[in-house]
Design an enzyme around this catalytic site. Structure first.
Site, PDB file in Angstrom:
ATOM      1  N   GLY A  49     -10.891   0.990   6.715  1.00 10.87           N
ATOM      2  CA  GLY A  49     -10.732   2.402   6.071  1.00 10.87           C
ATOM      3  C   GLY A  49     -10.971   1.962   4.378  1.00 10.87           C
ATOM      4  CD  GLN A  54      -8.953   0.820  -0.778  1.00  7.29           C
ATOM      5  OE1 GLN A  54      -9.306   1.492   0.021  1.00  7.29           O
ATOM      6  NE2 GLN A  54      -8.371  -0.549  -0.709  1.00  7.29           N
ATOM      7  CB  CYS A  95      -4.436  -2.902   1.586  1.00  7.22           C
ATOM      8  SG  CYS A  95      -5.217  -1.767   0.338  1.00  7.22           S
ATOM      9  CG  LEU A  96     -10.460  -3.506   2.500  1.00  6.20           C
ATOM     10  CD1 LEU A  96     -12.029  -2.445   2.456  1.00  6.20           C
ATOM     11  CD2 LEU A  96     -10.951  -4.720   3.240  1.00  6.20           C
ATOM     12  CG  HIS A 137      -3.473   1.923   4.396  1.00  5.01           C
ATOM     13  ND1 HIS A 137      -2.612   0.836   4.239  1.00  5.01           N
ATOM     14  CD2 HIS A 137      -4.468   1.827   3.561  1.00  5.01           C
ATOM     15  CE1 HIS A 137      -3.274   0.033   3.518  1.00  5.01           C
ATOM     16  NE2 HIS A 137      -4.363   0.532   2.924  1.00  5.01           N
ATOM     17  CD  GLU A 138      -7.669   4.114   3.707  1.00  6.80           C
ATOM     18  OE1 GLU A 138      -7.942   4.005   2.653  1.00  6.80           O
ATOM     19  OE2 GLU A 138      -7.656   3.011   4.365  1.00  6.80           O
ATOM     20  CG  HIS A 141      -5.342   3.458  -0.852  1.00  8.40           C
ATOM     21  ND1 HIS A 141      -5.345   2.542  -1.707  1.00  8.40           N
ATOM     22  CD2 HIS A 141      -5.676   2.767   0.446  1.00  8.40           C
ATOM     23  CE1 HIS A 141      -5.144   1.265  -1.188  1.00  8.40           C
ATOM     24  NE2 HIS A 141      -5.413   1.567  -0.018  1.00  8.40           N
TER      25      HIS A 141
HETATM   26 NI    NI Z   1      -5.960   0.010   1.418  1.00  6.47          NI
END
Ligand code: NI
Length: 171
Positions: A49, A54, A95-96, A137-138, A141
């Site tokens: 995701g 991000q 998480c990225l 999670h998204e 963000h």
């Molecule tokens: Ni993330």
């Protein structure tokens, strides 16, 4: 397809509440282009995701592909909202924007969202397990929250310590 740099923990854009996607003023072509870049960036980073903040864009837009049954399932979430949730699941999350950090976190096990797709069409979708986790999670963000913000105090302290160490290798 361009792969964009992913903003990491500490960048102010990750802490902001993002603005809704306005389909009336945002050109379809521009949304399509932005989504293409988000997909290529997410796949290049081997994520499941990616949310617009991000890549430094505070828009309520995210992409998800948890590859159910090993096949691609590309989901676009514009202006997503959670409309119902059920159960709890305590699983590892990453998480990225915090590469290298994983921690166990309790999330709802089953979540139904309402969102708009890339054409501005509304839809509802229910996800369980990993997909439910990705939805939560998204959407976090888009509200300026990272998964570490949801950890219990002692866990969060440990995570912050780990992030301080990780940051040395990010630069
Ligand atoms: Ni993330």
């Amino acid at each position: 397809m361009p792969v964009l740099p992913i903003m990491r923990h500490g960048e102010p854009c990750l802490k902001k509440v993002s603005l809704p996607v306005d389909f009336a003023t945002f050109k379809k072509r521009d949304i399509a282009k932005l989504l293409k870049n988000m997909w290529s960036t997410m796949y290049a980073a081997k994520g499941v995701g990616l949310a617009a903040p991000q890549i430094g864009l505070n828009l309520r837009l995210a992409v998800i592909d948890v590859r159910p049954d090993g096949k691609r399932q590309k989901l676009v979430l514009a202006n997503p909202e959670i409309i119902s949730r059920e159960g709890d699941l305590h699983e590892e999350e990453g998480c990225l924007s915090i590469p290298g950090l994983y921690a166990k976190l309790t999330r709802s096990a089953k979540v139904t969202i309402r969102a708009f797709d890339e054409k501005g069409e509304p839809y509802e979708m229910t996800g369980t397990d990993l997909l439910a986790r990705a939805f939560q999670h998204e959407i976090d963000h888009l509200d300026g929250k990272l998964f570490v913000d949801r950890l219990d105090f002692p866990e969060k302290m440990k995570a912050m310590q780990a992030i301080r160490e990780l940051k040395k290798s990010w630069i």
